[in-house]
Scaffold this motif. Sequence first.
Motif, mmCIF file in Angstrom:
data_model
loop_
_atom_site.group_PDB
_atom_site.id
_atom_site.type_symbol
_atom_site.label_atom_id
_atom_site.label_comp_id
_atom_site.label_asym_id
_atom_site.label_seq_id
_atom_site.Cartn_x
_atom_site.Cartn_y
_atom_site.Cartn_z
ATOM 1 N N VAL A 1 0.837 -1.204 0.000
ATOM 2 C CA VAL A 1 0.000 0.000 0.000
ATOM 3 C C VAL A 1 0.873 1.256 0.000
ATOM 4 N N ALA A 2 1.907 1.265 0.853
ATOM 5 C CA ALA A 2 2.793 2.436 0.915
ATOM 6 C C ALA A 2 3.524 2.633 -0.408
ATOM 7 N N LEU A 3 3.995 1.546 -1.020
ATOM 8 C CA LEU A 3 4.708 1.652 -2.292
ATOM 9 C C LEU A 3 3.820 2.212 -3.389
ATOM 10 N N VAL A 4 2.558 1.784 -3.433
ATOM 11 C CA VAL A 4 1.645 2.267 -4.471
ATOM 12 C C VAL A 4 1.374 3.754 -4.301
ATOM 13 N N PHE A 5 1.020 4.191 -3.105
ATOM 14 C CA PHE A 5 0.666 5.603 -2.901
ATOM 15 C C PHE A 5 1.891 6.507 -3.060
ATOM 16 N N VAL A 6 3.075 6.067 -2.623
ATOM 17 C CA VAL A 6 4.282 6.869 -2.816
ATOM 18 C C VAL A 6 4.598 7.018 -4.298
ATOM 19 N N VAL B 1 -3.810 2.578 -8.377
ATOM 20 C CA VAL B 1 -4.415 2.349 -7.062
ATOM 21 C C VAL B 1 -5.495 1.274 -7.143
ATOM 22 N N GLY B 2 -6.018 1.014 -8.340
ATOM 23 C CA GLY B 2 -6.997 -0.066 -8.487
ATOM 24 C C GLY B 2 -6.435 -1.429 -8.105
ATOM 25 N N ALA B 3 -5.107 -1.572 -8.129
ATOM 26 C CA ALA B 3 -4.510 -2.831 -7.700
ATOM 27 C C ALA B 3 -4.784 -3.107 -6.234
ATOM 28 N N LEU B 4 -4.912 -2.026 -5.437
ATOM 29 C CA LEU B 4 -5.195 -2.227 -4.010
ATOM 30 C C LEU B 4 -6.590 -2.786 -3.791
ATOM 31 N N VAL B 5 -7.517 -2.459 -4.697
ATOM 32 C CA VAL B 5 -8.866 -3.023 -4.571
ATOM 33 C C VAL B 5 -8.807 -4.540 -4.691
ATOM 34 N N SER B 6 -8.088 -5.040 -5.701
ATOM 35 C CA SER B 6 -7.931 -6.498 -5.854
ATOM 36 C C SER B 6 -7.138 -7.085 -4.703
ATOM 37 N N LEU B 7 -6.107 -6.336 -4.243
ATOM 38 C CA LEU B 7 -5.276 -6.833 -3.152
ATOM 39 C C LEU B 7 -6.093 -7.059 -1.890
ATOM 40 N N TRP B 8 -6.962 -6.096 -1.560
ATOM 41 C CA TRP B 8 -7.745 -6.215 -0.331
ATOM 42 C C TRP B 8 -8.932 -7.168 -0.490
ATOM 43 N N ALA B 9 -9.553 -7.143 -1.675
ATOM 44 C CA ALA B 9 -10.739 -7.979 -1.873
ATOM 45 C C ALA B 9 -10.401 -9.470 -1.794
ATOM 46 N N PHE B 10 -9.327 -9.883 -2.478
ATOM 47 C CA PHE B 10 -8.959 -11.303 -2.473
ATOM 48 C C PHE B 10 -8.006 -11.649 -1.335
ATOM 49 N N GLY B 11 -7.276 -10.649 -0.810
ATOM 50 C CA GLY B 11 -6.344 -10.918 0.271
ATOM 51 C C GLY B 11 -6.989 -11.098 1.619
ATOM 52 N N ILE B 12 -8.306 -10.889 1.713
ATOM 53 C CA ILE B 12 -8.985 -11.036 2.998
ATOM 54 C C ILE B 12 -9.545 -12.434 3.208
ATOM 55 N N SER B 13 -9.420 -13.307 2.202
ATOM 56 C CA SER B 13 -10.009 -14.651 2.317
ATOM 57 C C SER B 13 -9.392 -15.433 3.464
ATOM 58 N N GLY B 14 -8.071 -15.358 3.638
ATOM 59 C CA GLY B 14 -7.434 -16.066 4.741
ATOM 60 C C GLY B 14 -7.773 -15.486 6.101
ATOM 61 N N PRO B 15 -7.533 -14.163 6.321
ATOM 62 C CA PRO B 15 -7.862 -13.583 7.628
ATOM 63 C C PRO B 15 -9.340 -13.697 8.003
ATOM 64 N N SER B 16 -10.243 -13.759 7.026
ATOM 65 C CA SER B 16 -11.670 -13.832 7.356
ATOM 66 C C SER B 16 -12.035 -15.107 8.095
ATOM 67 N N GLY C 1 -10.217 3.496 5.509
ATOM 68 C CA GLY C 1 -9.569 4.741 5.929
ATOM 69 C C GLY C 1 -8.217 4.935 5.282
ATOM 70 N N ALA C 2 -7.441 3.853 5.137
ATOM 71 C CA ALA C 2 -6.137 3.959 4.481
ATOM 72 C C ALA C 2 -6.291 4.366 3.031
ATOM 73 N N MET C 3 -7.327 3.867 2.375
ATOM 74 C CA MET C 3 -7.565 4.254 0.982
ATOM 75 C C MET C 3 -7.862 5.743 0.875
ATOM 76 N N VAL C 4 -8.715 6.273 1.765
ATOM 77 C CA VAL C 4 -9.081 7.692 1.711
ATOM 78 C C VAL C 4 -7.872 8.567 2.049
ATOM 79 N N LEU D 1 -12.978 8.343 -3.391
ATOM 80 C CA LEU D 1 -14.174 7.795 -2.741
ATOM 81 C C LEU D 1 -14.686 6.551 -3.455
ATOM 82 N N VAL D 2 -14.646 6.553 -4.782
ATOM 83 C CA VAL D 2 -15.108 5.384 -5.533
ATOM 84 C C VAL D 2 -14.246 4.170 -5.213
ATOM 85 N N LEU D 3 -12.911 4.378 -5.194
ATOM 86 C CA LEU D 3 -12.029 3.254 -4.887
ATOM 87 C C LEU D 3 -12.206 2.773 -3.449
#
Length: 489
Positions: free
Chosen positions: A113-118, A130-145, A162-165, A179-181
């Motif tokens: 996340v830091a690398l993308v925004f920087v 930044v759309g890559a973070l949407v895929s990162l969070w959407a599919f990356g939550i399967s394990g922690p869920s 909040g980190a996205m905003v 806001l859309v992302l």
Amino acid sequence: MRSGMGTAAPGGGGWVDRLIGSSQRARVHHYTRYTLYTFAGVELVAVPLNMPQWIANSHPLSAVGTGVLILLHGLCNIQLTRVGLRWYLAEGRGVVWPGRLLAAHAVVTVLIVALVFVSVAAGQAPETTVGALVSLWAFGISGPSLLLSQRQLWAGLGVLVGAMVVGGTAAGMATQLTLVLAVMSGGLSVLMAFTCRVTAWTLRVVNKLDAARETEARLAVAEERLRFGRDMHDVLGRNLSVIALKSELAAQLARRGSPAAVEQMTEVQRIARESQQEMREVVRGYREADLQAELAGARGVLEAAGIRCRIEDGGSTELPVAVQSALGWVVREGTTNVLRHADAAVCVIRLRPPARGGIVAVLEMENDGVRGAGAAPGGSDGTGLRGLRGRLGALGGTLTAEPYGGGVAGSGAAGAGGGAGKGGSFRLTATVPVPSPAGAAARTRTGAVAGAAGREEPGAAVPHTGQREAGPPDGALLPGPAGDREVGA
């Protein structure tokens, strides 16, 4: 009873054959497990697809570093899904909480996340990256869920949004795009977390249902053992007590030289022979099967399992007792095999008594949903079918078990050269010869019943069938040398 009612060919080939031939519970486990693994691994493809321009314009070391971080994040997510599923199914018992792995997953996420925004803020990457973070969070939550509680999941999702905003605002992105992302990230993450939790919960319910079925089977066996022990006690308990008392009395009379000791021992011998005969009757009754009861039980069990059952009884009550008992065992074994070795939707049980001039009764059981439809008819039979062949062979009968091409009659799903419904079709056929006198008497009784239009005439004579005459009803008193004895006590 690894018989032919829906089993795959023995010694199957690859993992596909083993998967098809496995139990329904095992297939549900495989499907659910690998579906969750696929969800977790999708980010390895979805995230790089949103970064082609950034990766192309960035320094090679930066591109390699980004790829390594994405790979590590995907592998951590797959491993978290694997461990999390075990932890969720075990409800936390016997599985170590993967705290370090979860922390490593969070650290890699923060770095990406830091690398993308920087990069976006420095102008090295377009805002669409930044759309890559949407895929990162959407599919990356399967394990922690599967590992976090609902409260922890909602808190984590709030941090992600909040980190996205904050990150988008700090990188100078357009407010509307930010806001859309943020909304897309939160919504897709909630949907994926909900899907993974519900899928794992369904698998937990399947495990509990399977455990409950095994417990029910063990309780049924224990109950049957208790019933048999109770019957043996009721039959032999009184007689053995009488034998002990009379033997003691005979011993005392023998010491005194009384000739009455011989009479007492004669009485003991008689009671012992009666006890032996009664024990044989109990064991015979325990091992015999009632055809009518087995047909009704098969319908109830199959329909309770969601299998449509149709019984075509052409006159089972007119068959000799020995033939009914043998066919009853065929129905019981065939029903068990349908439940254990097939995913059937319909089962037909067809009984054809000897026709006019015939001497053979035929019982057929047909079912669809055979696992491994290409199984060879000559596959090895289990102990169940071998036991049935022994029972039928004692009466001169035969048993055949084989798949066939046509669909099950009445299933409405027959296809050319294929089985009905999912899988192939299977037929279990038992033939038992009926003695000629019994067959003739059965045909005579059938004609009499048809002529009476189903009415039962009081006091009507029943033609002799050559079968064993029925004894007195339970509770009747029979005279004997040892006094009146109650039958069926």
